[in-house]
Design a protein around this motif. Structure first.
Motif, PDB file in Angstrom:
ATOM      1  N   LEU A   1      38.012  26.197  41.821  1.00  0.00           N
ATOM      2  CA  LEU A   1      38.051  26.596  40.414  1.00  0.00           C
ATOM      3  C   LEU A   1      37.954  28.109  40.270  1.00  0.00           C
ATOM      4  O   LEU A   1      38.755  28.733  39.555  1.00  0.00           O
ATOM      5  CB  LEU A   1      36.906  25.922  39.654  1.00  0.00           C
ATOM      6  N   VAL A   2      36.985  28.716  40.956  1.00  0.00           N
ATOM      7  CA  VAL A   2      36.791  30.169  40.858  1.00  0.00           C
ATOM      8  C   VAL A   2      38.007  30.920  41.394  1.00  0.00           C
ATOM      9  O   VAL A   2      38.520  31.849  40.757  1.00  0.00           O
ATOM     10  CB  VAL A   2      35.521  30.595  41.625  1.00  0.00           C
ATOM     11  N   MET A   3      38.501  30.518  42.559  1.00  0.00           N
ATOM     12  CA  MET A   3      39.617  31.245  43.185  1.00  0.00           C
ATOM     13  C   MET A   3      40.920  31.101  42.399  1.00  0.00           C
ATOM     14  O   MET A   3      41.736  32.020  42.361  1.00  0.00           O
ATOM     15  CB  MET A   3      39.800  30.775  44.626  1.00  0.00           C
ATOM     16  N   SER A   4      41.105  29.944  41.775  1.00  0.00           N
ATOM     17  CA  SER A   4      42.323  29.766  40.969  1.00  0.00           C
ATOM     18  C   SER A   4      42.224  30.492  39.630  1.00  0.00           C
ATOM     19  O   SER A   4      43.237  30.803  39.005  1.00  0.00           O
ATOM     20  CB  SER A   4      42.581  28.273  40.740  1.00  0.00           C
ATOM     21  N   ALA A   5      40.989  30.774  39.188  1.00  0.00           N
ATOM     22  CA  ALA A   5      40.795  31.439  37.890  1.00  0.00           C
ATOM     23  C   ALA A   5      40.924  32.957  37.982  1.00  0.00           C
ATOM     24  O   ALA A   5      41.164  33.617  36.968  1.00  0.00           O
ATOM     25  CB  ALA A   5      39.423  31.070  37.315  1.00  0.00           C
ATOM     26  N   ILE A   6      40.766  33.522  39.180  1.00  0.00           N
ATOM     27  CA  ILE A   6      40.833  34.976  39.338  1.00  0.00           C
ATOM     28  C   ILE A   6      42.226  35.377  39.809  1.00  0.00           C
ATOM     29  O   ILE A   6      42.650  34.974  40.888  1.00  0.00           O
ATOM     30  CB  ILE A   6      39.789  35.475  40.353  1.00  0.00           C
TER      31      ILE A   6
ATOM     32  N   VAL B   1      41.823  40.545  42.439  1.00  0.00           N
ATOM     33  CA  VAL B   1      41.093  40.449  43.708  1.00  0.00           C
ATOM     34  C   VAL B   1      41.408  41.644  44.588  1.00  0.00           C
ATOM     35  O   VAL B   1      40.512  42.252  45.184  1.00  0.00           O
ATOM     36  CB  VAL B   1      41.460  39.135  44.437  1.00  0.00           C
ATOM     37  N   HIS B   2      42.680  42.020  44.672  1.00  0.00           N
ATOM     38  CA  HIS B   2      43.090  43.134  45.517  1.00  0.00           C
ATOM     39  C   HIS B   2      42.780  44.491  44.883  1.00  0.00           C
ATOM     40  O   HIS B   2      42.967  45.529  45.527  1.00  0.00           O
ATOM     41  CB  HIS B   2      44.578  43.041  45.830  1.00  0.00           C
ATOM     42  N   GLY B   3      42.299  44.487  43.653  1.00  0.00           N
ATOM     43  CA  GLY B   3      41.881  45.727  43.010  1.00  0.00           C
ATOM     44  C   GLY B   3      43.010  46.636  42.582  1.00  0.00           C
ATOM     45  O   GLY B   3      42.809  47.850  42.454  1.00  0.00           O
ATOM     46  N   LYS B   4      44.169  46.071  42.284  1.00  0.00           N
ATOM     47  CA  LYS B   4      45.304  46.910  41.887  1.00  0.00           C
ATOM     48  C   LYS B   4      45.079  47.594  40.550  1.00  0.00           C
ATOM     49  O   LYS B   4      45.718  48.608  40.265  1.00  0.00           O
ATOM     50  CB  LYS B   4      46.581  46.058  41.841  1.00  0.00           C
ATOM     51  N   HIS B   5      44.191  47.044  39.731  1.00  0.00           N
ATOM     52  CA  HIS B   5      43.882  47.673  38.445  1.00  0.00           C
ATOM     53  C   HIS B   5      42.794  48.733  38.585  1.00  0.00           C
ATOM     54  O   HIS B   5      42.514  49.478  37.642  1.00  0.00           O
ATOM     55  CB  HIS B   5      43.435  46.613  37.443  1.00  0.00           C
TER      56      HIS B   5
ATOM     57  N   LEU C   1      36.372  52.437  47.814  1.00  0.00           N
ATOM     58  CA  LEU C   1      37.595  52.766  48.536  1.00  0.00           C
ATOM     59  C   LEU C   1      37.216  53.117  49.973  1.00  0.00           C
ATOM     60  O   LEU C   1      36.284  53.887  50.211  1.00  0.00           O
ATOM     61  CB  LEU C   1      38.332  53.942  47.898  1.00  0.00           C
ATOM     62  N   TYR C   2      37.940  52.546  50.919  1.00  0.00           N
ATOM     63  CA  TYR C   2      37.709  52.824  52.326  1.00  0.00           C
ATOM     64  C   TYR C   2      38.843  53.701  52.838  1.00  0.00           C
ATOM     65  O   TYR C   2      40.023  53.380  52.671  1.00  0.00           O
ATOM     66  CB  TYR C   2      37.615  51.530  53.128  1.00  0.00           C
TER      67      TYR C   2
ATOM     68  N   LYS D   1      41.726  50.354  52.246  1.00  0.00           N
ATOM     69  CA  LYS D   1      41.303  49.151  51.541  1.00  0.00           C
ATOM     70  C   LYS D   1      40.671  49.521  50.201  1.00  0.00           C
ATOM     71  O   LYS D   1      40.029  50.564  50.077  1.00  0.00           O
ATOM     72  CB  LYS D   1      40.263  48.360  52.343  1.00  0.00           C
ATOM     73  N   VAL D   2      40.861  48.648  49.231  1.00  0.00           N
ATOM     74  CA  VAL D   2      40.180  48.752  47.943  1.00  0.00           C
ATOM     75  C   VAL D   2      39.367  47.471  47.766  1.00  0.00           C
ATOM     76  O   VAL D   2      39.913  46.368  47.832  1.00  0.00           O
ATOM     77  CB  VAL D   2      41.180  48.891  46.779  1.00  0.00           C
ATOM     78  N   ARG D   3      38.073  47.639  47.581  1.00  0.00           N
ATOM     79  CA  ARG D   3      37.203  46.484  47.421  1.00  0.00           C
ATOM     80  C   ARG D   3      36.362  46.650  46.159  1.00  0.00           C
ATOM     81  O   ARG D   3      36.053  47.757  45.742  1.00  0.00           O
ATOM     82  CB  ARG D   3      36.285  46.306  48.637  1.00  0.00           C
TER      83      ARG D   3
END
Length: 235
Positions: A32-37, A42-46, A164-165, A175-177
């Motif tokens: 449920l959580v993974m399908s809702a995000i 998740v990848h932080g493109k925003h 940011l790494y 990486k963006v986390r």
């Protein structure tokens, strides 16, 4: 239906259900959580971009590539035209990792200080926070995915603790986390039951629980079928 078969089915169904109860909850909740995000969140493109538009033209990369290729002590797989702040750079992918060279002087770029890394991370950052901390880590954390390698960590003060790494050898953001990614990763870990690397979907624990879930379902069908037969007999 054979009483022995029913007895075995009830026994398996009861204990398999007990074993699976919590994990089934994790599977359902995680799904449920993974399908809702959305994955872009998740990848932080925003929150940040991995690659910036290169402000330099090809003719501004003036240092001889032939000379650099000759002096590079490793097998070169690819050469990229990049920039670091206000300077054009060549980025070499080699058998010994990435190497960055100033594209106008030929200087091998190896050391970047906190201020430089902070400025680079700020260029890539799209959020509204400010830099909270710039740290050179001796080993990459699990969320970067490159164990036993040093990495720069640049943490921002926004609501999602965007981090940011940055590669210490090339000053490129790798990486963006954020806490969004960390929440997703936590439920992904529970979902695939790989509590170490969080990548192996063929681990024995997941296979064992999946087999138990299959047994639970099959025995449930057997018991349900038997229940329907009993009702028909009563009628």
């Amino acid at each position: 239906m054979n009483r022995k078969v029913l007895r075995v089915a009830r026994f398996i169904h009861k204990w398999a259900g007990l074993l699976l109860a919590i994990q089934l909850l994790f599977w359902i909740l995680g799904g449920l959580v993974m399908s809702a995000i959305p994955l872009e969140k998740v990848h932080g493109k925003h929150l940040a971009t991995l690659h910036l538009a290169n402000p330099f033209k090809l003719h501004e990369y003036t240092y001889s590539l032939d000379a650099l290729v000759k002096d590079t002590p490793a097998l070169i797989h690819a050469i990229h035209y990049r920039s670091i702040l206000a300077r054009p750079v060549y980025l070499f992918d080699t058998s010994k990792g990435q190497r960055a060279y100033d594209a106008q002087t030929g200087e091998y770029l190896t050391h970047f200080d906190n201020d430089t890394i902070g400025h680079i991370a700020q260029q890539h950052y799209l959020g509204s926070g400010v830099i909270k901390m710039v740290t050179l880590l001796e080993q990459s954390p699990q969320e970067v995915g490159k164990a036993n390698e040093p990495i720069w960590s640049v943490e921002f003060t926004d609501a999602w603790t965007t981090t940011l790494y940055v590669s210490p050898s090339t000053a490129q953001v790798v990486k963006v986390r954020s806490d969004i990614w960390r929440i997703f990763d936590f439920f992904w870990m529970l979902h695939i039951m790989d509590y170490d690397e969080r990548e192996n979907i063929n681990n024995p624990l997941l296979i064992g629980f999946s087999a138990s879930a299959l047994l639970f379902t099959i025995t449930g069908i057997v018991l349900l079928f038997h229940s329907f037969r009993l009702k028909r007999r009563v009628k």
